[in-house]
Design a protein around this motif. Structure first.
Motif, PDB file in Angstrom:
ATOM      1  N   ASN A  38       0.838  -1.199   0.000  1.00 19.96           N
ATOM      2  CA  ASN A  38       0.000   0.000   0.000  1.00 19.96           C
ATOM      3  C   ASN A  38       0.876   1.254   0.000  1.00 19.96           C
ATOM      4  OD1 ASN A  38       0.931  -0.415   2.554  1.00 19.96           O
ATOM      5  ND2 ASN A  38      -1.015  -0.171   3.579  1.00 19.96           N
ATOM      6  N   GLY A  39       1.712   1.373  -1.027  1.00 17.93           N
ATOM      7  CA  GLY A  39       2.587   2.528  -1.159  1.00 17.93           C
ATOM      8  C   GLY A  39       4.001   2.269  -0.691  1.00 17.93           C
ATOM      9  N   ASN A  40       4.260   1.090  -0.138  1.00 20.42           N
ATOM     10  CA  ASN A  40       5.604   0.735   0.336  1.00 20.42           C
ATOM     11  C   ASN A  40       5.708  -0.781   0.446  1.00 20.42           C
ATOM     12  OD1 ASN A  40       4.454  -0.058   2.881  1.00 20.42           O
ATOM     13  ND2 ASN A  40       4.393   2.091   3.453  1.00 20.42           N
TER      14      ASN A  40
ATOM     15  N   SER B 204      14.798  -2.178  -3.928  1.00 20.47           N
ATOM     16  CA  SER B 204      15.984  -1.798  -4.701  1.00 20.47           C
ATOM     17  C   SER B 204      15.641  -1.802  -6.183  1.00 20.47           C
ATOM     18  CB  SER B 204      17.133  -2.774  -4.439  1.00 20.47           C
ATOM     19  OG  SER B 204      17.502  -2.754  -3.084  1.00 20.47           O
ATOM     20  N   GLY B 205      15.381  -0.630  -6.730  1.00 18.69           N
ATOM     21  CA  GLY B 205      15.134  -0.494  -8.161  1.00 18.69           C
ATOM     22  C   GLY B 205      13.686  -0.647  -8.599  1.00 18.69           C
ATOM     23  N   ALA B 206      12.890  -1.450  -7.923  1.00 19.65           N
ATOM     24  CA  ALA B 206      11.489  -1.633  -8.321  1.00 19.65           C
ATOM     25  C   ALA B 206      10.718  -0.342  -8.061  1.00 19.65           C
ATOM     26  CB  ALA B 206      10.874  -2.781  -7.531  1.00 19.65           C
ATOM     27  N   ILE B 207       9.723  -0.080  -8.907  1.00 15.46           N
ATOM     28  CA  ILE B 207       8.927   1.140  -8.747  1.00 15.46           C
ATOM     29  C   ILE B 207       7.466   0.779  -8.495  1.00 15.46           C
ATOM     30  CG2 ILE B 207      10.452   2.596 -10.107  1.00 15.46           C
ATOM     31  CD1 ILE B 207       8.544   2.207 -12.467  1.00 15.46           C
ATOM     32  N   LEU B 208       6.790   1.620  -7.716  1.00 16.18           N
ATOM     33  CA  LEU B 208       5.375   1.406  -7.460  1.00 16.18           C
ATOM     34  C   LEU B 208       4.589   1.538  -8.749  1.00 16.18           C
ATOM     35  CD1 LEU B 208       4.900   3.277  -4.095  1.00 16.18           C
ATOM     36  CD2 LEU B 208       4.390   0.875  -4.528  1.00 16.18           C
ATOM     37  N   SER B 209       3.566   0.708  -8.881  1.00 22.59           N
ATOM     38  CA  SER B 209       2.771   0.679 -10.096  1.00 22.59           C
ATOM     39  C   SER B 209       1.312   0.406  -9.741  1.00 22.59           C
ATOM     40  CB  SER B 209       3.308  -0.426 -11.008  1.00 22.59           C
ATOM     41  OG  SER B 209       2.592  -0.490 -12.205  1.00 22.59           O
ATOM     42  N   THR B 210       0.453   0.371 -10.739  1.00 29.20           N
ATOM     43  CA  THR B 210      -0.944   0.002 -10.508  1.00 29.20           C
ATOM     44  C   THR B 210      -1.078  -1.515 -10.566  1.00 29.20           C
ATOM     45  OG1 THR B 210      -1.421   0.233 -12.848  1.00 29.20           O
ATOM     46  CG2 THR B 210      -1.869   2.136 -11.473  1.00 29.20           C
ATOM     47  N   ASP B 211      -2.008  -2.045  -9.773  1.00 31.52           N
ATOM     48  CA  ASP B 211      -2.230  -3.489  -9.795  1.00 31.52           C
ATOM     49  C   ASP B 211      -3.150  -3.871 -10.950  1.00 31.52           C
ATOM     50  OD1 ASP B 211      -4.807  -2.882  -8.990  1.00 31.52           O
ATOM     51  OD2 ASP B 211      -4.599  -3.723  -6.981  1.00 31.52           O
ATOM     52  N   ARG B 212      -3.484  -5.133 -11.067  1.00 30.18           N
ATOM     53  CA  ARG B 212      -4.297  -5.614 -12.188  1.00 30.18           C
ATOM     54  C   ARG B 212      -5.720  -5.079 -12.182  1.00 30.18           C
ATOM     55  NH1 ARG B 212      -5.669 -11.823 -10.558  1.00 30.18           N
ATOM     56  NH2 ARG B 212      -5.991 -11.411  -8.348  1.00 30.18           N
ATOM     57  N   PHE B 213      -6.145  -4.508 -11.039  1.00 33.44           N
ATOM     58  CA  PHE B 213      -7.484  -3.937 -10.940  1.00 33.44           C
ATOM     59  C   PHE B 213      -7.484  -2.426 -11.151  1.00 33.44           C
ATOM     60  CE2 PHE B 213      -7.454  -7.678  -8.069  1.00 33.44           C
ATOM     61  CZ  PHE B 213      -8.286  -8.490  -8.822  1.00 33.44           C
ATOM     62  N   GLY B 214      -6.308  -1.842 -11.405  1.00 27.48           N
ATOM     63  CA  GLY B 214      -6.196  -0.414 -11.647  1.00 27.48           C
ATOM     64  C   GLY B 214      -5.988   0.422 -10.406  1.00 27.48           C
ATOM     65  N   ASN B 215      -5.715  -0.212  -9.261  1.00 30.16           N
ATOM     66  CA  ASN B 215      -5.460   0.518  -8.014  1.00 30.16           C
ATOM     67  C   ASN B 215      -4.022   1.031  -8.007  1.00 30.16           C
ATOM     68  OD1 ASN B 215      -8.051  -0.157  -6.973  1.00 30.16           O
ATOM     69  ND2 ASN B 215      -7.259  -2.178  -6.461  1.00 30.16           N
TER      70      ASN B 215
ATOM     71  N   SER C 175      -0.415   2.470  -6.836  1.00 29.26           N
ATOM     72  CA  SER C 175       0.564   2.251  -5.757  1.00 29.26           C
ATOM     73  C   SER C 175       0.260   1.033  -4.903  1.00 29.26           C
ATOM     74  CB  SER C 175       0.657   3.497  -4.870  1.00 29.26           C
ATOM     75  OG  SER C 175       1.095   4.602  -5.613  1.00 29.26           O
ATOM     76  N   THR C 176      -0.230  -0.039  -5.525  1.00 27.33           N
ATOM     77  CA  THR C 176      -0.505  -1.267  -4.780  1.00 27.33           C
ATOM     78  C   THR C 176       0.222  -2.474  -5.372  1.00 27.33           C
ATOM     79  OG1 THR C 176      -2.504  -1.561  -6.086  1.00 27.33           O
ATOM     80  CG2 THR C 176      -2.756  -0.508  -3.942  1.00 27.33           C
ATOM     81  N   ALA C 177       1.186  -2.212  -6.239  1.00 27.67           N
ATOM     82  CA  ALA C 177       1.998  -3.261  -6.842  1.00 27.67           C
ATOM     83  C   ALA C 177       3.363  -2.669  -7.173  1.00 27.67           C
ATOM     84  CB  ALA C 177       1.336  -3.794  -8.102  1.00 27.67           C
ATOM     85  N   PHE C 178       4.343  -3.537  -7.406  1.00 27.80           N
ATOM     86  CA  PHE C 178       5.668  -3.077  -7.802  1.00 27.80           C
ATOM     87  C   PHE C 178       5.982  -3.591  -9.197  1.00 27.80           C
ATOM     88  CE2 PHE C 178       6.197  -2.332  -3.286  1.00 27.80           C
ATOM     89  CZ  PHE C 178       7.002  -1.208  -3.262  1.00 27.80           C
ATOM     90  N   SER C 179       6.694  -2.781  -9.969  1.00 28.95           N
ATOM     91  CA  SER C 179       7.129  -3.147 -11.308  1.00 28.95           C
ATOM     92  C   SER C 179       8.639  -3.391 -11.271  1.00 28.95           C
ATOM     93  CB  SER C 179       6.796  -2.011 -12.279  1.00 28.95           C
ATOM     94  OG  SER C 179       7.268  -2.311 -13.566  1.00 28.95           O
ATOM     95  N   PHE C 180       9.061  -4.551 -11.796  1.00 27.45           N
ATOM     96  CA  PHE C 180      10.475  -4.937 -11.818  1.00 27.45           C
ATOM     97  C   PHE C 180      10.966  -4.955 -13.256  1.00 27.45           C
ATOM     98  CE2 PHE C 180       8.526  -6.725  -8.087  1.00 27.45           C
ATOM     99  CZ  PHE C 180       9.467  -6.600  -7.095  1.00 27.45           C
ATOM    100  N   ASP C 181      12.230  -4.561 -13.489  1.00 28.83           N
ATOM    101  CA  ASP C 181      12.761  -4.533 -14.846  1.00 28.83           C
ATOM    102  C   ASP C 181      13.248  -5.902 -15.311  1.00 28.83           C
ATOM    103  OD1 ASP C 181      15.238  -4.911 -13.638  1.00 28.83           O
ATOM    104  OD2 ASP C 181      16.027  -2.952 -14.185  1.00 28.83           O
ATOM    105  N   GLY C 182      13.303  -6.884 -14.429  1.00 28.47           N
ATOM    106  CA  GLY C 182      13.723  -8.237 -14.799  1.00 28.47           C
ATOM    107  C   GLY C 182      15.216  -8.432 -14.819  1.00 28.47           C
ATOM    108  N   VAL C 183      15.983  -7.398 -14.423  1.00 31.54           N
ATOM    109  CA  VAL C 183      17.433  -7.513 -14.445  1.00 31.54           C
ATOM    110  C   VAL C 183      18.001  -7.498 -13.046  1.00 31.54           C
ATOM    111  CG1 VAL C 183      19.570  -6.487 -15.290  1.00 31.54           C
ATOM    112  CG2 VAL C 183      17.535  -6.431 -16.713  1.00 31.54           C
ATOM    113  N   ASP C 184      17.819  -6.365 -12.350  1.00 34.00           N
ATOM    114  CA  ASP C 184      18.469  -6.230 -11.043  1.00 34.00           C
ATOM    115  C   ASP C 184      17.562  -5.639  -9.973  1.00 34.00           C
ATOM    116  OD1 ASP C 184      18.299  -3.720 -12.095  1.00 34.00           O
ATOM    117  OD2 ASP C 184      20.401  -3.217 -11.838  1.00 34.00           O
ATOM    118  N   ASP C 185      16.269  -5.536 -10.214  1.00 34.52           N
ATOM    119  CA  ASP C 185      15.345  -4.997  -9.209  1.00 34.52           C
ATOM    120  C   ASP C 185      14.963  -6.113  -8.225  1.00 34.52           C
ATOM    121  OD1 ASP C 185      15.452  -2.782 -10.774  1.00 34.52           O
ATOM    122  OD2 ASP C 185      13.396  -2.907 -11.479  1.00 34.52           O
TER     123      ASP C 185
END
Length: 71
Positions: free
Chosen positions: A30-32, A45-56, A58-68
């Motif tokens: 929920n924002g953290n 580390s590196g991941a950024i807050l994003s929207t979840d699958r329901f459109g909410n 800051s309730t999910a994190f987005s990873f770049d697939g490399v080093d997050d």
């Protein structure tokens, strides 16, 4: 015979209650990445807050697939 069934039911009920597992941590994102029920907070580390699958927001994190990661 009724007493035997009641006794078996009670024993099963108690065994399920004793063996019930309680969560060690809960991360609602929920924002953290903080633990909502304890002190096992995550370090992002590196991941950024994003929207979840329901459109909410800051309730999910987005990873770049490399080093997050979240430790």
């Amino acid at each position: 015979m009724k007493k035997i069934y009641l006794s078996c039911f009670f024993i099963l009920l108690v065994s399920f209650t004793v063996n019930a597992q309680t969560p060690v941590a809960y991360y609602p994102f929920n924002g953290n990445a903080n633990d909502a029920i304890g002190t096992l907070n995550g370090t992002v580390s590196g991941a950024i807050l994003s929207t979840d699958r329901f459109g909410n927001a800051s309730t999910a994190f987005s990873f770049d697939g490399v080093d997050d990661n979240i430790d």
